[in-house]
Design an enzyme around this catalytic site. Structure first.
Site, PDB file in Angstrom:
ATOM      1  CE  LYS A  90     -10.939  -0.036   1.359  1.00  0.00           C
ATOM      2  NZ  LYS A  90     -10.510  -1.013   1.844  1.00  0.00           N
ATOM      3  CE  LYS A 150      -6.459  -7.495  -1.226  1.00  0.00           C
ATOM      4  NZ  LYS A 150      -6.801  -7.231   0.383  1.00  0.00           N
ATOM      5  CE  LYS A 160      -4.220  -1.829   1.941  1.00  0.00           C
ATOM      6  NZ  LYS A 160      -5.184  -1.934   3.136  1.00  0.00           N
TER       7      LYS A 160
END
Ligand code: AQP
Length: 332
Positions: A198, A195, A112
């Site tokens: 969002k 995966k 991230k």
């Protein structure tokens, strides 16, 4: 009854299909057999910037979706993380017991922060897994139902429980991840190597449960498959088709072999058309039920207040023991 604890972020508004199949669906099943604590993790949500009005509204939307999915406040404890201040309090303690090096090894943070860039990454995002440790240990949870992406964080939780217990005396229950193999990872419909998430590269690969059903149907129909024509489960060589079969199987209860048989000799188009219909049949009542809860915010807030009260009773006891073991002077 063994205890389970899990949480979900309120950030996106709608849950996506990966959240539902990987986590929430298990939560609903586990409330029958376990002493279950489930929360909307708003403290985790602010590790990335949030608009205050949206965060407040999304927190209610998340709770409404959990109820719509089948959580029953009579059979589980459903609450909002920030309503139980002990999370942040035990979080600090765990921060002080975690090594900088071991926290730096968390792959979700590395991914991230690499995407966001160092300047836009908060220290909170770095310590997110440590707050998660506190979330789990506060409730003395035996099991933590999550998707595969959370396995490393649960491992860290176990290390910290062990560390605290050996340094200060037995205090925390050793938790284990509860990950159902079949739905541990739902993949992006456009990129079946990633995966479903969002923060996906393309919104076309992401099924949001609260979208218009026909939007979700369209996404299913345009899912990426392969150049072969056989409908068969083979996660390695046919990841796109296998992902569709997993989703189909979980939503209908038909086994993968049953589905392979049903679609023997048929084209991918037939599978996608039928799955699109299954999807519409699933999301339509889900959206309606969610809306019913949102139309009555007083009842919803009352459910959450009651949940927070039940959660606090457990959390406060664990925190008091922890503070005592650490040598904090009790407040008179
Ligand atoms: N694709 C997935 N397959 C199976 N399980 C999944 N989960 C998330 N994605 C999948 C599980 O959903 C639960 C709630 O997770 P969260 O609230 O932490 O949401 P998230 O992981 O932040 O969701 P995203 O979409 O994956 O967010 P980003 O893009 O920010 O990384 C967890 O139990 C999780 O395992």
């Amino acid at each position: 009854r063994p205890r389970v604890l899990s949480g979900i972020q309120p950030t996106a508004g709608s849950f996506h299909l990966g959240n539902y199949l990987g986590a929430v669906r298990q939560w609903v099943a586990l409330q029958e057999s376990h002493d279950a604590f489930y929360m909307v993790v708003d403290l985790h949500a602010i590790t990335v910037p949030q608009d205050p009005a949206e965060l407040r509204s999304n927190t209610r939307i998340a709770a409404a979706q959990l109820l719509a999915a089948g959580l029953d406040p009579e059979r589980c404890t459903l609450f909002v993380q920030s309503h139980v201040p002990e999370h942040a309090q035990l979080g600090w303690v765990m921060n002080c017991l975690t090594g900088f090096g071991e926290a730096s090894r968390m792959t979700q943070f590395k991914d991230k922060s690499a995407k966001q860039g160092a300047d836009r990454t908060s220290v909170g995002l770095f310590t997110y897994p440590i707050l998660q440790i506190a979330d789990i240990l506060l409730y003395q949870a035996h099991q933590v139902p999550v998707g595969e992406d959370q396995r490393q964080h649960i491992e860290l939780t176990r290390d910290l429980a062990e560390r605290f217990n050996s340094r200060y005396g037995d205090t925390f229950t050793m938790p284990a991840p509860y990950i159902l193999k079949e739905t541990a990872k739902i993949y992006d419909l456009q990129d079946p190597s990633a995966k479903m998430s969002k923060s996906a590269a393309s919104p076309k690969g992401l099924i949001n449960l609260l979208d218009e059903p026909k939007v979700s149907a369209k996404k299913v129909k345009s899912a990426v498959t392969d150049t072969d024509t056989v409908i068969r489960y083979d996660a390695e060589n046919k990841p796109g088709v296998s992902n569709l079969l997993t989703i189909y199987s979980t939503l209908t209860g038909l086994s993968i072999p049953e589905l392979e048989q049903k679609y023997e000799g048929k084209m991918y188009g037939a599978l996608k058309t039928d799955l699109a219909e299954v999807m519409v049949d699933f999301v339509t009542p889900f959206r309606d039920r969610t809306q019913e809860y949102l139309d009555d915010p007083e009842t919803l807030d009352a459910i959450l207040a009651k949940g927070a009260e039940k959660a606090r009773a457990v959390a406060a006891e664990t925190l008091a023991t922890t503070y005592d073991r650490l040598g904090f002077l009790p407040a008179k």
